[in-house]
Design an enzyme around this catalytic site. Structure first.
Site, PDB file in Angstrom:
ATOM      1  N   THR A 122       0.880  -0.964   0.133  1.00 30.41           N
ATOM      2  CA  THR A 122       0.062  -0.141   0.054  1.00 30.41           C
ATOM      3  C   THR A 122       1.004   1.173  -0.099  1.00 30.41           C
ATOM      4  O   THR A 122       1.638   1.512   0.877  1.00 30.41           O
ATOM      5  CB  THR A 122      -0.984  -0.057   1.170  1.00 30.41           C
ATOM      6  N   PHE A 146      -6.321  -6.591  -1.110  1.00 32.34           N
ATOM      7  CA  PHE A 146      -7.360  -6.479  -0.041  1.00 32.34           C
ATOM      8  C   PHE A 146      -7.251  -7.750   0.777  1.00 32.34           C
ATOM      9  O   PHE A 146      -8.513  -8.334   0.963  1.00 32.34           O
ATOM     10  CB  PHE A 146      -8.541  -6.323  -1.112  1.00 32.34           C
ATOM     11  N   ARG A 155      -7.247 -10.066   3.979  1.00 27.64           N
ATOM     12  CA  ARG A 155      -7.307  -9.758   5.399  1.00 27.64           C
ATOM     13  C   ARG A 155      -6.766 -10.774   6.379  1.00 27.64           C
ATOM     14  O   ARG A 155      -6.537 -12.097   5.926  1.00 27.64           O
ATOM     15  CB  ARG A 155      -8.958 -10.032   5.996  1.00 27.64           C
ATOM     16  N   PHE A 169     -18.531  -5.212   8.840  1.00 29.64           N
ATOM     17  CA  PHE A 169     -17.729  -4.068   9.438  1.00 29.64           C
ATOM     18  C   PHE A 169     -18.839  -3.128  10.383  1.00 29.64           C
ATOM     19  O   PHE A 169     -18.645  -1.823  10.319  1.00 29.64           O
ATOM     20  CB  PHE A 169     -17.061  -3.325   8.429  1.00 29.64           C
ATOM     21  N   CYS A 194      -2.686  -2.372   8.997  1.00 33.17           N
ATOM     22  CA  CYS A 194      -2.945  -1.589   7.611  1.00 33.17           C
ATOM     23  C   CYS A 194      -3.885  -0.432   7.985  1.00 33.17           C
ATOM     24  O   CYS A 194      -3.682   0.632   7.769  1.00 33.17           O
ATOM     25  CB  CYS A 194      -3.665  -2.693   6.914  1.00 33.17           C
TER      26      CYS A 194
HETATM   27  C1  UDX Z   1       3.155  -4.763   3.677  1.00 33.61           C
HETATM   28  C2  UDX Z   1       3.265  -3.160   3.991  1.00 33.61           C
HETATM   29  O1  UDX Z   1       3.446  -2.934   5.277  1.00 33.61           O
HETATM   30  C3  UDX Z   1       1.576  -2.962   3.872  1.00 33.61           C
HETATM   31  O2  UDX Z   1       1.245  -1.441   3.484  1.00 33.61           O
HETATM   32  C4  UDX Z   1       1.092  -3.474   2.590  1.00 33.61           C
HETATM   33  O3  UDX Z   1      -0.285  -3.333   2.200  1.00 33.61           O
HETATM   34  C5  UDX Z   1       1.397  -4.831   2.127  1.00 33.61           C
HETATM   35  O4  UDX Z   1       2.791  -5.079   2.601  1.00 33.61           O
HETATM   36  P1  UDX Z   1       3.199  -6.601   5.497  1.00 33.61           P
HETATM   37  O5  UDX Z   1       3.320  -7.640   4.321  1.00 33.61           O
HETATM   38  O6  UDX Z   1       2.578  -6.704   6.450  1.00 33.61           O
HETATM   39  O7  UDX Z   1       2.545  -5.402   4.579  1.00 33.61           O
HETATM   40  O8  UDX Z   1       4.624  -6.020   5.830  1.00 33.61           O
HETATM   41  P2  UDX Z   1       5.778  -6.838   6.711  1.00 33.61           P
HETATM   42  O9  UDX Z   1       4.938  -7.783   7.366  1.00 33.61           O
HETATM   43  O10 UDX Z   1       6.529  -5.706   7.531  1.00 33.61           O
HETATM   44  O11 UDX Z   1       6.708  -7.666   5.754  1.00 33.61           O
HETATM   45  C6  UDX Z   1       7.340  -7.074   4.601  1.00 33.61           C
HETATM   46  C7  UDX Z   1       8.641  -7.812   4.404  1.00 33.61           C
HETATM   47  O12 UDX Z   1       9.400  -7.209   3.547  1.00 33.61           O
HETATM   48  C8  UDX Z   1       9.341  -7.915   5.623  1.00 33.61           C
HETATM   49  O13 UDX Z   1       9.735  -9.473   5.833  1.00 33.61           O
HETATM   50  C9  UDX Z   1      10.928  -7.138   5.357  1.00 33.61           C
HETATM   51  O14 UDX Z   1      11.887  -8.139   5.899  1.00 33.61           O
HETATM   52  C10 UDX Z   1      11.042  -7.272   3.773  1.00 33.61           C
HETATM   53  N1  UDX Z   1      11.637  -6.341   3.298  1.00 33.61           N
HETATM   54  C11 UDX Z   1      11.684  -5.092   3.951  1.00 33.61           C
HETATM   55  C12 UDX Z   1      12.487  -6.676   1.950  1.00 33.61           C
HETATM   56  O15 UDX Z   1      12.285  -7.674   1.914  1.00 33.61           O
HETATM   57  N2  UDX Z   1      13.303  -5.535   1.639  1.00 33.61           N
HETATM   58  C13 UDX Z   1      13.210  -4.411   2.545  1.00 33.61           C
HETATM   59  O16 UDX Z   1      14.145  -3.599   1.677  1.00 33.61           O
HETATM   60  C14 UDX Z   1      12.615  -4.123   3.242  1.00 33.61           C
HETATM   61  C1  UDX Z   2      -7.879  -4.793   6.446  1.00 29.50           C
HETATM   62  C2  UDX Z   2      -8.727  -4.993   5.288  1.00 29.50           C
HETATM   63  O1  UDX Z   2     -10.003  -5.768   5.555  1.00 29.50           O
HETATM   64  C3  UDX Z   2      -8.263  -5.619   4.203  1.00 29.50           C
HETATM   65  O2  UDX Z   2      -8.905  -5.492   2.878  1.00 29.50           O
HETATM   66  C4  UDX Z   2      -6.732  -4.963   3.824  1.00 29.50           C
HETATM   67  O3  UDX Z   2      -6.261  -5.322   2.773  1.00 29.50           O
HETATM   68  C5  UDX Z   2      -5.818  -4.791   4.834  1.00 29.50           C
HETATM   69  O4  UDX Z   2      -6.481  -4.271   6.383  1.00 29.50           O
HETATM   70  P1  UDX Z   2      -7.059  -6.608   8.259  1.00 29.50           P
HETATM   71  O5  UDX Z   2      -6.263  -5.290   9.016  1.00 29.50           O
HETATM   72  O6  UDX Z   2      -6.478  -7.678   8.136  1.00 29.50           O
HETATM   73  O7  UDX Z   2      -7.587  -6.247   6.725  1.00 29.50           O
HETATM   74  O8  UDX Z   2      -8.259  -6.958   9.143  1.00 29.50           O
HETATM   75  P2  UDX Z   2      -9.876  -6.485   9.131  1.00 29.50           P
HETATM   76  O9  UDX Z   2     -10.546  -7.866   9.301  1.00 29.50           O
HETATM   77  O10 UDX Z   2     -10.062  -5.605   8.303  1.00 29.50           O
HETATM   78  O11 UDX Z   2      -9.867  -5.875  10.514  1.00 29.50           O
HETATM   79  C6  UDX Z   2      -9.385  -4.493  10.942  1.00 29.50           C
HETATM   80  C7  UDX Z   2      -9.448  -4.129  12.121  1.00 29.50           C
HETATM   81  O12 UDX Z   2     -11.129  -3.698  12.495  1.00 29.50           O
HETATM   82  C8  UDX Z   2      -9.539  -5.383  13.585  1.00 29.50           C
HETATM   83  O13 UDX Z   2      -8.477  -4.655  14.514  1.00 29.50           O
HETATM   84  C9  UDX Z   2     -10.823  -5.627  13.682  1.00 29.50           C
HETATM   85  O14 UDX Z   2     -10.768  -6.115  15.074  1.00 29.50           O
HETATM   86  C10 UDX Z   2     -11.482  -4.438  13.640  1.00 29.50           C
HETATM   87  N1  UDX Z   2     -12.999  -4.584  13.309  1.00 29.50           N
HETATM   88  C11 UDX Z   2     -13.347  -5.186  12.134  1.00 29.50           C
HETATM   89  C12 UDX Z   2     -13.940  -4.001  14.167  1.00 29.50           C
HETATM   90  O15 UDX Z   2     -13.378  -3.529  15.265  1.00 29.50           O
HETATM   91  N2  UDX Z   2     -15.355  -4.054  13.910  1.00 29.50           N
HETATM   92  C13 UDX Z   2     -15.527  -4.571  12.518  1.00 29.50           C
HETATM   93  O16 UDX Z   2     -16.867  -4.749  12.731  1.00 29.50           O
HETATM   94  C14 UDX Z   2     -14.662  -5.179  11.768  1.00 29.50           C
END
Ligand code: UDX
Ligand code: UDX
Length: 437
Positions: free
Chosen positions: A122, A154, A156, A251, A262
């Site tokens: 993102t 997208f 979750r 939601f 996120c």
């Molecule tokens: C990431 C972003 O934070 C989020 O905004 C986007 O929607 C999806 O990608 P996430 O997969 O949760 O989400 O990130 P994270 O769990 O922090 O993993 C990122 C990975 O990238 C880590 O394993 C890190 O070691 C790796 N990384 C980081 C690289 O491979 N190269 C780099 O230069 C920096």
């Molecule tokens: C979210 C989006 O759903 C996903 O599409 C995007 O790619 C990444 O961010 P995620 O963060 O994994 O996914 O979890 P989600 O199931 O969306 O819940 C997000 C937060 O909202 C959680 O802390 C959950 O506890 C809270 N939540 C969710 C509420 O408090 N009430 C609700 O009704 C639904």
């Protein structure tokens, strides 16, 4: 079959690479974190995601999925490179793009055959153009046929594989239609609507979607706070609202609000972008403020119910930001524990998956092995994450174990009336405060 490289094996990159492999593509997943890659090479998952371990094993065995820390190996003769590295919040909420930059520069340094670079992480609106500039500048005039495509995720956490394989839609943005179509081919087998648009619009669809979902949650939480004062039940209100097809039921669960890696980051980043571009995100500011207050409201209730928090023993059930994940990033439980410890409370906690992360994050936390150990001797029990295994606890036993039978149900998981009959003082969120009708 396409040769794909995924840079970053986090919650998103690892699921994305594995699912593309499962669809028959040749996938190389790269990460700079040596430990993470060596664990993956030994079949050990760096994250908890239901079904992922088996899917990775199947595709590694089939020879379609490999892990490496070696950029040349990862990007050589790859046709499509997905950037799925972290984009954490910077100091005042903007997305930190340093890792996206290093991935783009590595591609620029190592690739000489035509390539499509896909932003899966993102990233702020305009980043697609920025990545193209980074690559051009890094090439310093050396020709390279490449195009940038935005393909926001997208997924979750806790249902990421299902969300990948059964998407409501795939969104693609690019200045070059051909490049977007090439990426679209990877998704055709999923038979879902594919939105092809320009880079900035695709990037905005991601932020707007997450911000809207967060807004729904803050909305129902604000209604819930009114329900408490007006003697209504927000769960029933949400049910009555959700039957309206224009609103829908999802939601609308009032509770401790949203956390995770996120929503907090993306809503903050969108508000920051708005301010940078001269618009005032008053709705998003309110959405964030309501969310922050949900945790504080629980502290006020607990302080009142216990006559102060200093030296009180408080049990917390659930630490992950939501069920079916071990991710504690911006989890409501984390903020609650900080606030409670700041007022001198002693915390005991249990979570089915997040205990390892919790131990590192909270050295002063008493980690328990099950909900009953948490309940033993505490003055109040707080439900922070609605794991299935908390749904039908033995409350007779819990009542005996607790020092005071005070329950704070942060996710409206339990039946308040039933617990009151069993002698508990029960607090939900957005529901009649204990003792009132
Ligand atoms: C990431 C972003 O934070 C989020 O905004 C986007 O929607 C999806 O990608 P996430 O997969 O949760 O989400 O990130 P994270 O769990 O922090 O993993 C990122 C990975 O990238 C880590 O394993 C890190 O070691 C790796 N990384 C980081 C690289 O491979 N190269 C780099 O230069 C920096
Ligand atoms: C979210 C989006 O759903 C996903 O599409 C995007 O790619 C990444 O961010 P995620 O963060 O994994 O996914 O979890 P989600 O199931 O969306 O819940 C997000 C937060 O909202 C959680 O802390 C959950 O506890 C809270 N939540 C969710 C509420 O408090 N009430 C609700 O009704 C639904």
């Amino acid at each position: 079959m396409t040769k794909i490289c995924v840079i970053g094996t986090g919650y998103v990159g690892l699921v994305t690479g594995t699912c593309f492999a499962d669809l028959g593509n040749d996938v190389v997943c790269l990460d700079v974190d040596e430990t993470r890659i060596s664990k993956l090479k030994n079949g050990i998952m760096p994250i908890y995601e239901p079904g992922l371990e088996q899917l990775v094993a199947q595709n590694v065995r089939a020879g379609r999925l490999v892990f490496t820390t070696n950029y040349p190996d990862a990007v050589k003769d790859t046709e499509i490179a997905f950037i799925a590295v972290g984009t954490p919040s910077g100091v005042d909420g903007e997305a930190d793009l340093q890792y996206v930059r290093s991935a783009a520069e590595a591609i620029a340094d190592l690739v000489d055959t035509p390539i499509i670079v896909v932003n899966k992480s993102t990233v702020p609106v305009g980043t697609g153009d920025w990545v193209a500039d980074v690559i051009k500048k890094r090439r310093g005039g050396k020709p390279l046929e490449f195009h940038v495509v935005s393909n926001p995720e997208f997924l979750r956490e806790g249902s990421a594989i299902n969300d990948f394989m059964n998407p409501d839609r795939v969104v693609l943005g690019s200045t070059e239609r051909e490049a977007a179509n090439k990426v679209a081919e990877l998704y055709l087998t999923l038979r879902c609507p594919i939105v092809v648009t320009d880079l900035r619009t695709a990037e905005m669809i991601k932020y707007a979607s997450n911000a809207f979902l967060a807004t729904r949650i803050s909305f129902i939480n604000e209604i819930g706070n009114m329900c408490e004062e007006m003697g209504a039940d927000v769960k029933e209100v949400a049910r009555g609202m959700g039957l309206d097809k224009r609103i829908g039921p999802s939601f609308l669960d009032a509770g401790l609000g949203w956390g995770g890696s996120c929503f907090p980051k993306d809503v903050k980043a969108l508000a920051h972008m708005a301010v940078l571009h001269g618009t005032h995100p008053q709705l998003l500011q309110a959405v964030m403020e309501i969310n922050r207050n949900q945790r504080r409201r629980v502290i006020v209730k607990l302080r009142k119910a216990l006559g102060g928090l200093n030296d009180r023993e408080i049990g917390v059930l659930g630490l992950a930001f939501k069920p079916n994940t071990d991710d504690m990033r911006e989890a409501p439980a984390v903020e609650l524990i900080h606030l409670l410890q700041n007022e001198g409370a002693h915390i005991k906690a249990y979570d089915p998956q997040a205990m390892e992360n919790a131990g590192q994050m909270f050295p002063r936390l008493t980690l328990c092995n099950n909900p009953y150990e948490v309940a033993e001797g505490v003055d109040a029990l707080v439900l922070a994450t609605e794991w299935n295994e908390f749904k039908q606890l033995d409350f007779e036993r819990i009542h005996e174990l607790m020092r005071q039978p005070i329950i704070m149900d942060g996710r409206n998981l339990w039946d308040g009336d039933r617990l009151r009959e069993q002698g508990f003082t029960y607090y939900g969120v957005g529901r009649a405060v204990n003792g009132q009708d």
